[in-house]
Design an enzyme around this catalytic site. Structure first.
Site, PDB file in Angstrom:
ATOM      1  NE  ARG A 223       0.355  47.227 -22.512  1.00 41.35           N
ATOM      2  CZ  ARG A 223      -0.438  46.773 -22.589  1.00 41.35           C
ATOM      3  NH1 ARG A 223      -1.954  47.112 -22.159  1.00 41.35           N
ATOM      4  NH2 ARG A 223      -1.203  46.666 -23.723  1.00 41.35           N
TER       5      ARG A 223
ATOM      6  CG  HIS B 150      -4.764  42.797 -17.592  1.00 44.65           C
ATOM      7  ND1 HIS B 150      -3.435  42.588 -18.454  1.00 44.65           N
ATOM      8  CD2 HIS B 150      -5.063  43.673 -18.820  1.00 44.65           C
ATOM      9  CE1 HIS B 150      -2.748  43.679 -19.187  1.00 44.65           C
ATOM     10  NE2 HIS B 150      -4.317  44.159 -19.451  1.00 44.65           N
TER      11      HIS B 150
END
Length: 311
Positions: free
Chosen positions: A226, A274
């Site tokens: 994250r 990502h």
């Protein structure tokens, strides 16, 4: 009895998931009506992505569970209208394998110094002999399903792997630590650090000026977890000073990463968009179908989110 399953994700995802979900539900023996639209009061289950249009769960009075398509739930866990059980995407074989491949690939890239030759095609003969894996300690922060799988894969290649989690764990092939003292110990010996923690108030900025300074000079960081796990200013300072050798970053506080962000142009930073691990429809559909089967059989759901812990 037919169960009504609402697919609540971005419209473009429906084409990818419709057939795998229907096939998985049929294989699980579930007679289901799967659609992208229902009257809220007749919905039994919601297959959910936090970036969908469904943000108010109040009208879904019959809904038995919200089944998240993502491993991360930080964008929905605090929703006060969500009173139904919320289940994370865990034990998805495709998601796990994708993460293992990304982590192992970039760990080997950092370990072997591949960039020296990939970006050094200028006629200069650069001699570099990396240490063997046994001489390159790796620390993984976060020992959930993904951290465990990545740690064991790296240990299988010969890397000495230390894992850290908030609560103590026992995992074959991994030295497991926990607590504040354990975090310091895990960082002090790590030449490569992999971040696989969830986003919670306790994990935000876990790599900051103080903890980055605990790492040995030249340590490398991989963050497929994250974006909030890293204090960006502190990391940039550590890279500029040379204390951190390189950072491979796949997740960010704002995505897509703004075009003017200093990470893009930094010679010691690799940005990936990502992609470390994405949910694969075929394997994710089986996880979803199993939870619906459990719900209909009166069995406990798998991977229910602890609202207090945040994951």
């Amino acid at each position: 009895m037919t169960v009504n399953v609402l697919f609540a994700a971005r419209a473009e995802k429906w084409e990818d998931y419709e057939d795998p979900l229907n096939a998985a539900l049929e294989a699980a023996g579930i007679e289901a009506d799967l659609r992208t639209e229902f009257s809220p009061e007749v919905v039994d289950y919601i297959v959910y992505a936090p970036n969908s249009d469904v943000q108010d769960f109040t009208p879904y009075t019959r809904c038995k569970a919200v089944l998240n398509l993502w491993a991360g739930v930080e964008n929905v866990v605090g929703n006060d209208t969500l009173t139904q059980p919320l289940c994370r995407m865990v034990d998805d074989e495709g998601l796990t394998q994708g993460m293992v491949e990304w982590v192992v690939g970039h760990t080997l890239r950092m370990h072997l110094g591949m960039d020296l030759h990939i970006h050094g095609q200028d006629g200069k003969w650069r001699s570099y002999s990396p240490p063997v894996a046994q001489e390159r300690p790796v620390t993984i922060l976060g020992l959930g399903a993904l951290g465990r799988a990545c740690g064991q894969a790296l240990a299988g290649l010969g890397f000495p792997v230390t894992g850290w989690s908030r609560t103590q764990k026992q995992i074959d092939g991994i030295r497991c630590l926990s607590g504040d003292a354990g975090l310091a110990e895990a960082l002090q010996g790590a030449q490569i650090v992999v971040l696989l923690l969830p986003h919670t108030p306790e994990t935000e900025n876990i790599l900051n000026g103080e903890t980055l300074a605990m790492l040995p000079r030249g340590a490398m960081i991989l963050n497929p977890g994250r974006g909030t796990l890293i204090d960006d200013s502190a990391l940039l300072a550590a890279l500029e000073e040379g204390h951190i050798g390189h950072a491979v970053l796949d997740t960010f506080r704002k995505e897509p990463l703004p075009v003017m962000h200093p990470y893009w142009a930094h010679e010691k930073v690799t940005v990936t968009p990502h992609i470390a691990s994405t949910t694969r429809p075929d394997t994710a559909a089986r996880v979803i179908a199993e939870n619906i089967r459990r719900g209909e059989a009166g069995e406990p759901f798998l991977h229910v989110v602890d609202r207090d812990a945040g994951y």
